[in-house]
Design a protein around this motif. Structure first.
Motif, PDB file in Angstrom:
ATOM      1  N   MET A  53      17.175  19.660   7.969  1.00 18.14           N
ATOM      2  CA  MET A  53      16.645  18.887   9.091  1.00 18.14           C
ATOM      3  C   MET A  53      17.262  19.406  10.388  1.00 18.14           C
ATOM      4  SD  MET A  53      17.040  14.820   9.680  1.00 18.14           S
ATOM      5  CE  MET A  53      16.051  14.041  10.893  1.00 18.14           C
ATOM      6  N   THR A  54      16.414  19.696  11.351  1.00 19.37           N
ATOM      7  CA  THR A  54      16.908  20.140  12.655  1.00 19.37           C
ATOM      8  C   THR A  54      16.739  19.014  13.662  1.00 19.37           C
ATOM      9  OG1 THR A  54      14.776  21.084  13.245  1.00 19.37           O
ATOM     10  CG2 THR A  54      16.377  22.563  12.212  1.00 19.37           C
ATOM     11  N   THR A  55      17.659  18.970  14.578  1.00 17.14           N
ATOM     12  CA  THR A  55      17.610  17.954  15.622  1.00 17.14           C
ATOM     13  C   THR A  55      17.214  18.627  16.928  1.00 17.14           C
ATOM     14  OG1 THR A  55      19.355  16.726  14.535  1.00 17.14           O
ATOM     15  CG2 THR A  55      18.927  16.189  16.832  1.00 17.14           C
ATOM     16  N   GLU A  56      16.188  18.113  17.539  1.00 16.47           N
ATOM     17  CA  GLU A  56      15.725  18.663  18.820  1.00 16.47           C
ATOM     18  C   GLU A  56      16.734  18.318  19.904  1.00 16.47           C
ATOM     19  OE1 GLU A  56      11.680  18.644  21.537  1.00 16.47           O
ATOM     20  OE2 GLU A  56      11.824  17.345  19.794  1.00 16.47           O
ATOM     21  N   ALA A  57      17.074  19.303  20.719  1.00 20.69           N
ATOM     22  CA  ALA A  57      18.015  19.091  21.821  1.00 20.69           C
ATOM     23  C   ALA A  57      17.281  18.505  23.026  1.00 20.69           C
ATOM     24  CB  ALA A  57      18.668  20.408  22.216  1.00 20.69           C
ATOM     25  N   PRO A  58      17.946  17.624  23.756  1.00 19.69           N
ATOM     26  CA  PRO A  58      17.310  17.080  24.966  1.00 19.69           C
ATOM     27  C   PRO A  58      17.112  18.165  26.016  1.00 19.69           C
ATOM     28  CG  PRO A  58      19.493  16.089  24.603  1.00 19.69           C
ATOM     29  CD  PRO A  58      19.261  17.065  23.523  1.00 19.69           C
ATOM     30  N   ARG A  59      15.965  18.143  26.657  1.00 15.44           N
ATOM     31  CA  ARG A  59      15.687  19.045  27.788  1.00 15.44           C
ATOM     32  C   ARG A  59      15.692  18.166  29.039  1.00 15.44           C
ATOM     33  NH1 ARG A  59      11.682  21.079  24.093  1.00 15.44           N
ATOM     34  NH2 ARG A  59      10.073  20.042  25.295  1.00 15.44           N
ATOM     35  N   TRP A  60      16.801  18.195  29.728  1.00 20.58           N
ATOM     36  CA  TRP A  60      17.024  17.310  30.875  1.00 20.58           C
ATOM     37  C   TRP A  60      16.240  17.781  32.093  1.00 20.58           C
ATOM     38  CZ3 TRP A  60      19.292  12.961  29.673  1.00 20.58           C
ATOM     39  CH2 TRP A  60      20.145  12.919  28.587  1.00 20.58           C
ATOM     40  N   PHE A  61      15.721  16.823  32.846  1.00 19.50           N
ATOM     41  CA  PHE A  61      15.094  17.142  34.134  1.00 19.50           C
ATOM     42  C   PHE A  61      15.299  15.987  35.101  1.00 19.50           C
ATOM     43  CE2 PHE A  61      11.672  14.707  32.260  1.00 19.50           C
ATOM     44  CZ  PHE A  61      11.075  14.087  33.329  1.00 19.50           C
ATOM     45  N   THR A  62      15.253  16.325  36.358  1.00 23.12           N
ATOM     46  CA  THR A  62      15.344  15.359  37.448  1.00 23.12           C
ATOM     47  C   THR A  62      13.991  15.316  38.140  1.00 23.12           C
ATOM     48  OG1 THR A  62      17.658  15.938  37.758  1.00 23.12           O
ATOM     49  CG2 THR A  62      16.618  14.751  39.549  1.00 23.12           C
ATOM     50  N   SER A  63      13.542  14.168  38.516  1.00 22.38           N
ATOM     51  CA  SER A  63      12.254  14.016  39.182  1.00 22.38           C
ATOM     52  C   SER A  63      12.201  14.842  40.456  1.00 22.38           C
ATOM     53  CB  SER A  63      12.019  12.541  39.529  1.00 22.38           C
ATOM     54  OG  SER A  63      10.900  12.408  40.371  1.00 22.38           O
ATOM     55  N   SER A  64      11.033  15.363  40.755  1.00 23.18           N
ATOM     56  CA  SER A  64      10.851  16.103  42.011  1.00 23.18           C
ATOM     57  C   SER A  64      10.978  15.180  43.217  1.00 23.18           C
ATOM     58  CB  SER A  64       9.486  16.787  42.020  1.00 23.18           C
ATOM     59  OG  SER A  64       8.458  15.819  41.904  1.00 23.18           O
ATOM     60  N   TYR A  65      10.912  13.874  43.000  1.00 16.78           N
ATOM     61  CA  TYR A  65      11.086  12.904  44.074  1.00 16.78           C
ATOM     62  C   TYR A  65      12.561  12.635  44.372  1.00 16.78           C
ATOM     63  CZ  TYR A  65       6.137  11.857  43.558  1.00 16.78           C
ATOM     64  OH  TYR A  65       4.777  11.955  43.514  1.00 16.78           O
ATOM     65  N   SER A  66      13.449  13.187  43.564  1.00 12.10           N
ATOM     66  CA  SER A  66      14.883  12.907  43.684  1.00 12.10           C
ATOM     67  C   SER A  66      15.578  13.932  44.583  1.00 12.10           C
ATOM     68  CB  SER A  66      15.538  12.911  42.305  1.00 12.10           C
ATOM     69  OG  SER A  66      15.017  11.886  41.531  1.00 12.10           O
ATOM     70  N   ASP A  67      15.179  14.013  45.801  1.00 10.96           N
ATOM     71  CA  ASP A  67      15.794  14.941  46.752  1.00 10.96           C
ATOM     72  C   ASP A  67      16.632  14.128  47.743  1.00 10.96           C
ATOM     73  OD1 ASP A  67      16.446  17.289  48.038  1.00 10.96           O
ATOM     74  OD2 ASP A  67      14.617  17.312  49.248  1.00 10.96           O
ATOM     75  N   ASN A  68      17.615  13.391  47.200  1.00  8.68           N
ATOM     76  CA  ASN A  68      18.381  12.488  48.057  1.00  8.68           C
ATOM     77  C   ASN A  68      19.876  12.816  48.067  1.00  8.68           C
ATOM     78  OD1 ASN A  68      19.079  11.735  45.519  1.00  8.68           O
ATOM     79  ND2 ASN A  68      18.587   9.579  45.743  1.00  8.68           N
ATOM     80  N   GLY A  69      20.225  14.078  47.914  1.00 11.19           N
ATOM     81  CA  GLY A  69      21.624  14.446  47.989  1.00 11.19           C
ATOM     82  C   GLY A  69      22.364  14.393  46.672  1.00 11.19           C
TER      83      GLY A  69
END
Length: 66
Positions: A1-17
């Protein structure tokens, strides 16, 4: 059994520093969860939301944004 790794992303709306969260939506279909973490602390804690609950949350946010 293989476990899928999380593919992290940040919203394109998150341009707040850099005060953002990241999500790994790729696990919703295969595992039924959406992990969420602080973008500034990649090795920090992860909160797991059920895919249905997370989808409802995003839908509510989108509805209120218009």
């Amino acid at each position: 059994m293989t476990t899928e790794a999380p593919r992290w992303f940040t919203s394109s709306y998150s341009d707040n520093g850099g005060d953002c969260v990241e999500v790994a939506a790729n696990l919703a279909a295969s595992c039924g969860v959406v992990p969420v973490r602080d973008s500034k602390v990649a090795d920090g804690p992860v909160i797991m939301f059920g895919a249905t609950a997370f989808s409802a949350f995003v839908g509510a946010v989108r509805h209120d944004a218009v």
